[in-house]
Motif scaffolding. Structure first.
Motif, short mmCIF file in Angstrom:
data_model
loop_
_atom_site.label_atom_id
_atom_site.label_comp_id
_atom_site.label_asym_id
_atom_site.label_seq_id
_atom_site.Cartn_x
_atom_site.Cartn_y
_atom_site.Cartn_z
N THR A 11 26.59 29.34 -20.32
CA THR A 11 25.91 30.20 -21.31
C THR A 11 24.49 29.70 -21.46
O THR A 11 24.26 28.52 -21.75
CB THR A 11 26.63 30.15 -22.67
OG1 THR A 11 27.95 30.66 -22.52
CG2 THR A 11 25.88 30.98 -23.70
N PHE A 12 23.52 30.58 -21.23
CA PHE A 12 22.11 30.20 -21.28
C PHE A 12 21.51 30.64 -22.61
O PHE A 12 21.61 31.80 -22.99
CB PHE A 12 21.35 30.84 -20.12
CG PHE A 12 19.87 30.55 -20.13
CD1 PHE A 12 19.42 29.29 -19.78
CD2 PHE A 12 18.95 31.50 -20.50
CE1 PHE A 12 18.05 29.00 -19.78
CE2 PHE A 12 17.59 31.22 -20.50
CZ PHE A 12 17.15 29.97 -20.14
N CYS A 13 20.90 29.70 -23.31
CA CYS A 13 20.23 29.99 -24.57
C CYS A 13 18.73 29.78 -24.37
O CYS A 13 18.30 28.67 -24.05
CB CYS A 13 20.75 29.09 -25.69
SG CYS A 13 22.49 29.33 -26.08
N ALA A 14 17.96 30.83 -24.59
CA ALA A 14 16.52 30.76 -24.34
C ALA A 14 15.72 30.44 -25.61
O ALA A 14 14.57 30.03 -25.53
CB ALA A 14 16.03 32.10 -23.76
N THR A 15 16.33 30.65 -26.78
CA THR A 15 15.63 30.42 -28.04
C THR A 15 16.54 29.67 -29.01
O THR A 15 17.75 29.58 -28.81
CB THR A 15 15.22 31.75 -28.71
OG1 THR A 15 16.41 32.44 -29.13
CG2 THR A 15 14.42 32.62 -27.74
N MET A 16 15.94 29.14 -30.08
CA MET A 16 16.75 28.47 -31.10
C MET A 16 17.71 29.46 -31.75
O MET A 16 18.84 29.10 -32.11
CB MET A 16 15.84 27.85 -32.16
CG MET A 16 16.59 27.06 -33.22
SD MET A 16 17.29 25.52 -32.57
CE MET A 16 15.90 24.42 -32.85
N ASN A 17 17.30 30.71 -31.90
CA ASN A 17 18.20 31.72 -32.46
C ASN A 17 19.42 31.91 -31.56
O ASN A 17 20.54 32.11 -32.04
CB ASN A 17 17.46 33.05 -32.63
CG ASN A 17 16.52 33.05 -33.81
OD1 ASN A 17 16.68 32.25 -34.73
ND2 ASN A 17 15.52 33.92 -33.78
N ASP A 18 19.21 31.86 -30.24
CA ASP A 18 20.34 31.95 -29.31
C ASP A 18 21.33 30.82 -29.55
O ASP A 18 22.55 31.01 -29.54
CB ASP A 18 19.86 31.88 -27.86
CG ASP A 18 19.14 33.15 -27.42
OD1 ASP A 18 19.25 34.17 -28.13
OD2 ASP A 18 18.48 33.11 -26.36
N VAL A 19 20.78 29.63 -29.76
CA VAL A 19 21.63 28.45 -29.98
C VAL A 19 22.47 28.62 -31.23
O VAL A 19 23.70 28.46 -31.22
CB VAL A 19 20.78 27.17 -30.07
CG1 VAL A 19 21.65 25.98 -30.46
CG2 VAL A 19 20.08 26.90 -28.75
N THR A 20 21.83 28.93 -32.35
CA THR A 20 22.57 29.04 -33.62
C THR A 20 23.54 30.20 -33.59
O THR A 20 24.63 30.12 -34.18
CB THR A 20 21.59 29.20 -34.79
OG1 THR A 20 20.70 30.32 -34.54
CG2 THR A 20 20.73 27.95 -34.95
N ARG A 21 23.16 31.29 -32.90
CA ARG A 21 24.06 32.43 -32.81
C ARG A 21 25.29 32.09 -31.97
O ARG A 21 26.42 32.42 -32.34
CB ARG A 21 23.33 33.63 -32.22
CG ARG A 21 24.16 34.91 -32.18
CD ARG A 21 23.29 36.13 -31.92
NE ARG A 21 22.48 35.99 -30.72
CZ ARG A 21 21.16 35.84 -30.74
NH1 ARG A 21 20.50 35.82 -31.89
NH2 ARG A 21 20.48 35.72 -29.61
N TYR A 22 25.09 31.40 -30.86
CA TYR A 22 26.21 31.07 -29.99
C TYR A 22 27.13 30.05 -30.63
O TYR A 22 28.34 30.09 -30.44
CB TYR A 22 25.70 30.54 -28.64
CG TYR A 22 26.83 30.22 -27.70
CD1 TYR A 22 27.57 31.23 -27.09
CD2 TYR A 22 27.18 28.89 -27.43
CE1 TYR A 22 28.62 30.94 -26.24
CE2 TYR A 22 28.23 28.59 -26.58
CZ TYR A 22 28.95 29.62 -25.98
OH TYR A 22 30.00 29.34 -25.16
N LEU A 23 26.55 29.13 -31.38
CA LEU A 23 27.35 28.07 -32.00
C LEU A 23 27.82 28.46 -33.39
O LEU A 23 28.08 27.59 -34.23
CB LEU A 23 26.54 26.77 -32.07
CG LEU A 23 26.12 26.17 -30.72
CD1 LEU A 23 25.32 24.90 -30.94
CD2 LEU A 23 27.32 25.90 -29.84
#
Length: 281
Positions: A11-23
Motif C-alpha cells: 500500500t503506497f501512501c503519498a501524503t500524511m493524510n494517506d497515512v492517517t486514513r489508511y491506519l
C-alpha cells in the motif's frame, strides 16, 4: 515473497493524510507486517514525522527508514530525536537487500510446523469457500433442466454415502470406542462440490471459463489430500517434529510446506479469477 508462498500486498501512501486514513480504526493491525518510510517526502515533510504518526496507530511493527540524500547516522539522529524504537536505518541503494533480509527473518518466525500448518489451512479454507460460491454461481446460470441436474447429482452423491455411513455406524456401535467415534465424519464434502464444479466447466455454457478447470482438478489432486492430512492428524515424535502424518501413513513434511504454499498461492488467485468471471455474468 511469492517463491516462499506468500502474497505481497503493498500500500503506497503519498501524503500524511494517506497515512492517517489508511491506519484508521477500521484497519486490522495484522494486515501490516513491515513499513517503509523515506526521509525526504517533499514539501518540507520528513520521514521521522511520519514515523511518529505511524507509532500513534501501530506501536510495534518494524519500520525501515531510508534515504538517498543523507547518511544512516543522520537518519538515526532524526529518529532518535523523535523517540522512535523498532526502526531499521538503511541507504536507498541498500533498501531492496535490507527488506529481503527482513522478510526472511520475519517468515522464520512463522515457518515452524504449527504455524505453517495454520497458513495452509487458512488458505485452503479461502479456496474451499470460493469453490462453493463458484458452484452456486454456476448453478444459477443454468436453465431449469441444468439446475435440476446439479441438484440430482448432489443428492446422488449423498445417497452413495448412505450405505458406507450405515456400515460405519454399525461398526462403531458394534465395538464402541470414543476415540473411533471422534474420527468418524461423513458429509457433502468440499471435494464433492469441486467434482461437480469441474464437470460444469466442461459444459458449453461455461466455455469461456473452461481454462480454470485444470486449476480445479489440480487443487483436488495436489492440495486436498495434503489439506486433509494437515487438518486431521498431527505427528509429534520425540524431538523436533519433522512432519504431519495421516491415518494412511502419508506424511506432509515440513520441507514440503514451501511448495504447498506456493501452489496454494497460485490456485487461490485462479479461483479468484474464476469467481470474478462467474460473478460478472
Amino acid at each position: 515473497m511469492a517463491d516462499e508462498g506468500f502474497e505481497l500486498k503493498p500500500t503506497f501512501c503519498a501524503t500524511m493524510n494517506d497515512v492517517t486514513r489508511y491506519l484508521g480504526d477500521d484497519l486490522f493491525r495484522d494486515e501490516v507486517d513491515l513499513i517503509l518510510v523515506d526521509w525526504d517526502l517533499g514539501a518540507g515533510l520528513r520521514g521521522e514525522t511520519v514515523i511518529s504518526e505511524i507509532r500513534c496507530h501501530i506501536a510495534y511493527k518494524d519500520v525501515v527508514f531510508y534515504s538517498a540524500n543523507i547518511d544512516i547516522l543522520e537518519l538515526r539522529r532524526a529518529s532518535f530525536a523523535e523517540g522512535h524504537e523498532g526502526v531499521y536505518f538503511v541507504s536507498r541503494n541498500e533498501l531492496p537487500e535490507e527488506v529481503n533480509q527482513l522478510f526472511h527473518v520475519m517468515i522464520k518466525k512463522v515457518l515452524d510446523l504449527d504455524h505453517t500448518r495454520g497458513i495452509v489451512m487458512g488458505a485452503t479454507s479461502d479456496v474451499d469457500q470460493m469453490a462453493r460460491e463458484c458452484l452456486q454461481l454456476a448453478h444459477d446460470m443454468l436453465d431449469n433442466a441444468g439446475k435440476a441436474g446439479v441438484l440430482r447429482e448432489m443428492i446422488d452423491l449423498l445417497d452413495e454415502k448412505v450405505p458406507n455411513v450405515e456400515r460405519a455406524i454399525a461398526k462403531l456401535k458394534g465395538s464402541p470406542a470414543v476415540v473411533d467415534i471422534l474420527k468418524a465424519h461423513a458429509t457433502f464434502t468440499a471435494n464433492d462440490g469441486l467434482r461437480i464444479l469441474s464437470r460444469l466447466l466442461d459444459l458449453p455454457a461455461f466455455a469461456i471459463h473452461q481454462g480454470h478447470q485444470a486449476s480445479v482438478k489440480r487443487y483436488m489432486a495436489d492440495i486436498v489430500p495434503k489439506r486433509n492430512v494437515l487438518g486431521h492428524k498431527v505427528l509429534t515424535p520425540d524431538g523436533k517434529p519433522f512432519g504431519i502424518a495421516g491415518a494412511n501413513g502419508q506424511v506432509v513434511a515440513l520441507d514440503e510446506m514451501r511448495a504447498l504454499r506456493r501452489a496454494l498461492l497460485e490456485l487461490r488467485n485462479e479461483f479468484r479469477l474464476l469467481h470474478a468471471g462467474l460473478s460478472a455474468r
